[in-house]
Write an enzyme that holds these catalytic residues in place. Structure first.
Site, short mmCIF file in Angstrom:
data_model
loop_
_atom_site.label_atom_id
_atom_site.label_comp_id
_atom_site.label_asym_id
_atom_site.label_seq_id
_atom_site.Cartn_x
_atom_site.Cartn_y
_atom_site.Cartn_z
N GLU A 1 7.35 52.36 12.08
CA GLU A 1 8.45 51.51 12.51
C GLU A 1 7.96 50.36 13.38
O GLU A 1 8.51 49.26 13.35
CB GLU A 1 9.48 52.35 13.27
CG GLU A 1 10.18 53.38 12.39
CD GLU A 1 10.99 54.38 13.18
OE1 GLU A 1 12.22 54.24 13.23
OE2 GLU A 1 10.38 55.30 13.77
N ARG B 1 13.24 47.92 19.40
CA ARG B 1 14.00 48.80 18.50
C ARG B 1 15.36 49.05 19.15
O ARG B 1 15.46 49.64 20.22
CB ARG B 1 13.29 50.12 18.28
CG ARG B 1 14.08 51.02 17.33
CD ARG B 1 13.72 52.48 17.48
NE ARG B 1 14.58 53.31 16.62
CZ ARG B 1 14.76 54.61 16.81
NH1 ARG B 1 14.15 55.24 17.80
NH2 ARG B 1 15.54 55.29 16.01
N ASN C 1 10.04 50.69 22.02
CA ASN C 1 11.01 51.68 21.55
C ASN C 1 11.41 52.52 22.75
O ASN C 1 10.64 53.36 23.21
CB ASN C 1 10.39 52.54 20.45
CG ASN C 1 11.37 53.55 19.88
OD1 ASN C 1 12.47 53.75 20.40
ND2 ASN C 1 10.98 54.21 18.80
N HIS D 1 17.81 54.96 11.33
CA HIS D 1 16.44 55.09 10.81
C HIS D 1 16.14 54.05 9.73
O HIS D 1 15.22 54.24 8.93
CB HIS D 1 16.17 56.49 10.24
CG HIS D 1 16.12 57.58 11.26
ND1 HIS D 1 16.59 58.85 11.02
CD2 HIS D 1 15.65 57.60 12.53
CE1 HIS D 1 16.42 59.60 12.08
NE2 HIS D 1 15.85 58.86 13.03
N ARG E 1 20.95 68.09 17.32
CA ARG E 1 22.22 67.57 16.81
C ARG E 1 22.67 68.38 15.60
O ARG E 1 21.85 68.79 14.78
CB ARG E 1 22.09 66.09 16.43
CG ARG E 1 22.15 65.15 17.63
CD ARG E 1 21.84 63.73 17.22
NE ARG E 1 20.44 63.41 17.44
CZ ARG E 1 19.87 62.26 17.10
NH1 ARG E 1 20.57 61.33 16.49
NH2 ARG E 1 18.60 62.05 17.35
#
Length: 539
Positions: free
Chosen positions: A364, A66, A7, A155, A216
């Site tokens: 994940e 990822r 990742n 996600h 963000r």
């Protein structure tokens, strides 16, 4: 079979080595602050070299990466070839903090492990089957199509994993549940999971839309963007920096993007820290209400991600005032949550809560390893089914009726009249037909399929739905609970069904011999290639 999961972000690399058979974690590591002042690693090449040094004694059979943005081309994980690399490059403008660094990892690791299987697992893949009403923006249609502007969602790997964990914990099939998943961390998103699929999600064309995040802004009036550009203070690059790196919790508070820091500051009386926390919770709560409405209810709300798993106070703030949904929290359970890989799911809803509320530790890396293992083990071209075909027949509109309903509109003691056998054993088309009557129009002579069933089920297409003037949910065949009402007419009477009308999710009735030939079983998802006629088609 050791699988290396990578990742790669703009300033960090996380890696895990997972045994593809046992799913046990073999080794894991993280390199942070890449390229930052006084960092040991000035670029990603150096950091990736450190990763390979740390795992040099292990044999790696496959690598899963990822990749944040896969666009509209990939609805599942894929083996990496030049075409995949080109598509990831094309999506760099929409995921500038992730896609370039994922590509760098692929470039380095393909040279290091040339004989291993390399697999891209996309954050966007889980959302690829969202309905059109969810992924389309209300832009000029041709402009949106030309520039591929739509909601992609992110996600997805996390939302898919935690939803499956929740279903297992609740001892229910995932396809029976309506779940609202909140992945809350420095990046944050909400996802409505209905019948096992993502049907709505808060992140959009880029990871910038939706919930308030660490740096963000999330949802913002697009007119604000135009105003800032016209002000002359910002150009596209500086505006990108403002929206992605200087907004969110950090921008509101002026202190930090870390909820832990903000909670300490708020406790000390810092007003902007309190404001940031309250806006974060308010936005998340708003999405819970919206998604419950979109799905016609909710069975489970779950929290995951760094904030979702660890901030008991943020969970409590978000869940306030949701009693109208039938959701109530048990304060003691909420305080006692300590998720780990060994205990990855906790219930925090009260005993009398109609809606379950769970905290689930996301994984994940495990999901990426599973997808990578699947593509490493199976090759459809080498299977016994290679080059073989089977005949198909397609039906987008038909009716299944129970005995009581059939007799109500065809007369007491009436029976179905066999017209012709269908391809699936024991099923047949009957001579009898019915009329479907909706608020706007009617459809005549809809064929009944036999034998009669225990429940009424009327299957129509999206075009039929609009013609009738009804809103029929997309469902798996057989799942008609709380579906749409419909009036049906036969030669001896008319009856209004309270439920039973659906747009059936694409599905296949397959003979057991064909299933064996193609190595598929009930509930598998697969692609179907139709050959011949005016054009070939894969769906």
């Amino acid at each position: 079979m050791n699988i290396l999961v990578i990742n790669c972000g703009s300033s960090s690399i996380k890696y895990s080595i997972i045994n593809g058979k046992t799913e046990k974690l073999v080794q894991a590591g993280k390199i942070e602050k890449i390229g930052e002042k006084n960092s040991k690693y000035t670029n990603h090449d150096q950091a990736l070299a450190e990763v390979t040094a740390q795992i040099s004694e292990l044999e790696i059979a496959a690598l899963g990466y990822r990749i944040v943005h896969g666009g509209d081309k990939y609805s599942e994980a894929v083996k990496i070839d030049q075409g995949v690399i080109s598509e990831i490059k094309n999506r760099i403008p929409d995921a500038p903090m992730h896609n370039p660094y994922g590509l760098k990892a692929i470039e380095v690791m393909q040279k290091k492990f040339p004989s291993a299987t390399h697999v891209a697992v996309f954050d966007t893949a889980f959302h690829a089957r969202m309905p059109r009403i969810a992924y389309n923006y209300a832009l000029d249609f041709e402009t949106a199509k030309k520039h591929k502007i739509r909601r992609y969602g992110f996600h997805g790997t996390s939302h898919s994993y935690v939803s499956s964990v929740a279903a297992e914990f609740l001892k229910k099939s995932l396809k029976e549940l309506r779940i609202i998943s909140l992945h809350l961390g420095n990046g944050a998103s909400a996802c409505a999971v209905e019948f096992g699929c993502s049907t709505e999600t808060s992140m959009g064309h880029t990871p910038l839309e939706g919930l308030v995040m660490g740096t963000r802004c999330g949802d913002i009036d697009s007119g604000v963007v135009l105003s800032l550009l016209r002000s002359g203070q910002f150009d596209p690059d500086s505006l990108d920096t403002l929206l992605n790196k200087q907004s969110g919790l950090l921008g509101i508070s002026g202190i930090s993007n870390d909820v832990r820091d903000l909670e300490n500051s708020a406790e000390a009386g810092e007003d902007r820290a309190r404001l940031a926390i309250n806006i974060f919770a308010h936005r998340a709560r708003k999405y819970i209400g919206a998604y419950a409405a979109a799905m016609g209810g909710v069975d489970c709300v779950l929290f995951t991600g760094g904030i979702g798993e660890n901030s008991k106070t943020m969970r409590r703030r978000i869940l306030q005032r949701l009693e109208f949904l039938g959701l109530s929290i048990d304060e003691d359970k909420n305080l006692d949550v300590k998720v780990s890989q060994d205990q990855n799911c906790f219930e925090i809803s009260s005993q009398n809560s109609k809606v379950k509320c769970l905290v689930v530790k996301t994984n994940e890396e495990l999901m990426i390893a599973r997808e990578t293992a699947k593509l490493s083990r199976f090759d459809i071209e080498s299977s016994d089914s290679a080059g073989k075909t089977i005949p198909i027949a397609i039906s987008a509109r038909h009716a299944h009726l129970d005995q009581e309903t059939f007799e109500a509109i065809f007369g007491k003691g009436a029976t179905l009249t066999h017209l012709k056998d269908l391809s699936q054993p024991g099923q047949f088309a009957a001579e009898e037909t019915i009329d479907l009557i909706g608020p706007r129009n009617k459809i005549e002579s809809v064929r009944i399929l036999g034998p009669l069933r225990k429940k009424n089920q009327i299957e129509i297409s999206r075009t039929d739905e609009f013609k009738l003037g009804l809103d029929a949910p997309v469902r798996d065949s057989g799942n008609v609970e709380a579906s749409a009402p419909i009036t049906i007419k036969g030669p001896k009477g008319t009856i209004k069904l309270k439920e039973g009308l659906i747009c059936a999710r694409r599905h296949i009735h397959m003979h057991p011999n064909d299933a064996k030939l193609f190595n598929v079983k009930d509930k598998d998802e697969l692609s179907v290639a139709i050959q011949g006629g005016s054009r070939d088609l894969i769906f």
